[in-house]
Design a protein around this motif. Structure first.
Motif, PDB file in Angstrom:
ATOM      1  N   GLU A 181       3.722   2.400  -2.159  1.00 58.46           N
ATOM      2  CA  GLU A 181       3.073   2.772  -1.410  1.00 58.46           C
ATOM      3  C   GLU A 181       2.681   1.644  -0.913  1.00 58.46           C
ATOM      4  OE1 GLU A 181       3.050   2.864  -4.721  1.00 58.46           O
ATOM      5  OE2 GLU A 181       3.040   4.592  -5.525  1.00 58.46           O
ATOM      6  N   TYR A 182       2.392  -0.245  -0.573  1.00 54.91           N
ATOM      7  CA  TYR A 182       2.780  -0.003   0.205  1.00 54.91           C
ATOM      8  C   TYR A 182       3.293  -0.647   1.403  1.00 54.91           C
ATOM      9  CZ  TYR A 182      -0.463  -3.467  -2.325  1.00 54.91           C
ATOM     10  OH  TYR A 182      -1.245  -4.164  -3.131  1.00 54.91           O
ATOM     11  N   LYS A 185       2.104   2.610   3.527  1.00 55.69           N
ATOM     12  CA  LYS A 185       1.676   2.137   3.894  1.00 55.69           C
ATOM     13  C   LYS A 185       1.830   1.772   5.481  1.00 55.69           C
ATOM     14  CE  LYS A 185      -2.195   1.632   0.746  1.00 55.69           C
ATOM     15  NZ  LYS A 185      -3.282   1.397   0.182  1.00 55.69           N
ATOM     16  N   LYS A 188       4.033   3.743   7.885  1.00 57.14           N
ATOM     17  CA  LYS A 188       2.735   4.584   9.291  1.00 57.14           C
ATOM     18  C   LYS A 188       1.800   3.876  10.483  1.00 57.14           C
ATOM     19  CE  LYS A 188       1.889   8.243   4.831  1.00 57.14           C
ATOM     20  NZ  LYS A 188       0.703   8.560   3.914  1.00 57.14           N
TER      21      LYS A 188
END
Length: 218
Positions: A181-182, A185, A188
């Motif tokens: 997940e990190y 992010k 992006k």
């Protein structure tokens, strides 16, 4: 006069539209920079988070708490359970119990986190052990269950604890690293940052951006 102003306005608008398309063109031309930057950010973030991640394992058991010598009313059992949980927490933090755990697990440093809590509106007490390895978590909770009567008789003399569910050796960590997940992010944000950078570089190029700059160039 109005015709001249109209022509200037239309000319300026045309240059602005050309400039916007010019920025978009430069961003599209730099697609490979955007992709490389995003992938690099993804990989670096994933590796850093994964390497710094420390898995924790949880082993737990549940006790049914009743009051010794009472008629077994719901109120008395609830009260006893609440009192036992508070006292249990103090016992779990005692040096005597910590020494027993350290001796059994063979660890020189007390690394487990032990907690006791009552399930609301019940006389069920949950004992939970969180440790850096499955073995330490399981061995610690077994030591606590075996040693509890030795260090608590003088503190909780009227409480009776029955094991409702035996503890098990944890297989998977109870905490999640969140590396993926990190990393997503970071991907992006890196892509967005590169797009903004390309747009700024395009804007700062020494090219004619509107009709007012033509006179300056001449």
């Amino acid at each position: 006069m109005d015709k001249e102003n109209t022509k200037e306005a239309l000319g300026s608008l045309a240059f602005q539209e050309f400039y916007i398309f010019d920025i978009l063109r430069d961003i599209i031309r730099g697609w490979w920079l955007i992709i490389l930057t995003a992938l690099a950010a993804y990989m670096v973030t994933y590796v850093v988070v994964d390497k710094t991640y420390e898995p924790l394992y949880t082993s737990s058991t549940t006790f049914v708490v009743t009051t010794r010598g009472s008629s077994g009313t719901i109120y008395s059992n609830l009260t006893t359970a609440t009192t036992t949980a508070k006292i249990f927490t103090k016992i779990l933090d005692s040096d005597v119990l910590k020494d027993m755990v350290a001796e059994t697990t063979g660890e020189s440093v007390y690394t487990a986190d032990i907690s006791a809590s009552v399930i609301p509106e019940t006389n069920l007490l949950v004992l939970k052990v969180v440790a850096p390895s499955p073995r330490i978590a399981y061995e610690t909770i077994i030591v606590v269950m075996d040693s509890y009567p030795k260090v608590s008789d003088y503190m909780v003399g009227n409480a009776v604890l029955e094991v409702l569910g035996a503890p098990e050796v944890p297989v998977l960590p109870s905490n999640y690293s969140g590396a993926k997940e990190y990393a997503q992010k970071a991907l992006k944000l890196a892509a967005l940052a590169m797009i903004v950078l390309l747009a700024l570089l395009s804007y700062m190029k020494d090219t004619i951006k509107d009709s007012s700059q033509i006179e300056k160039k001449l």
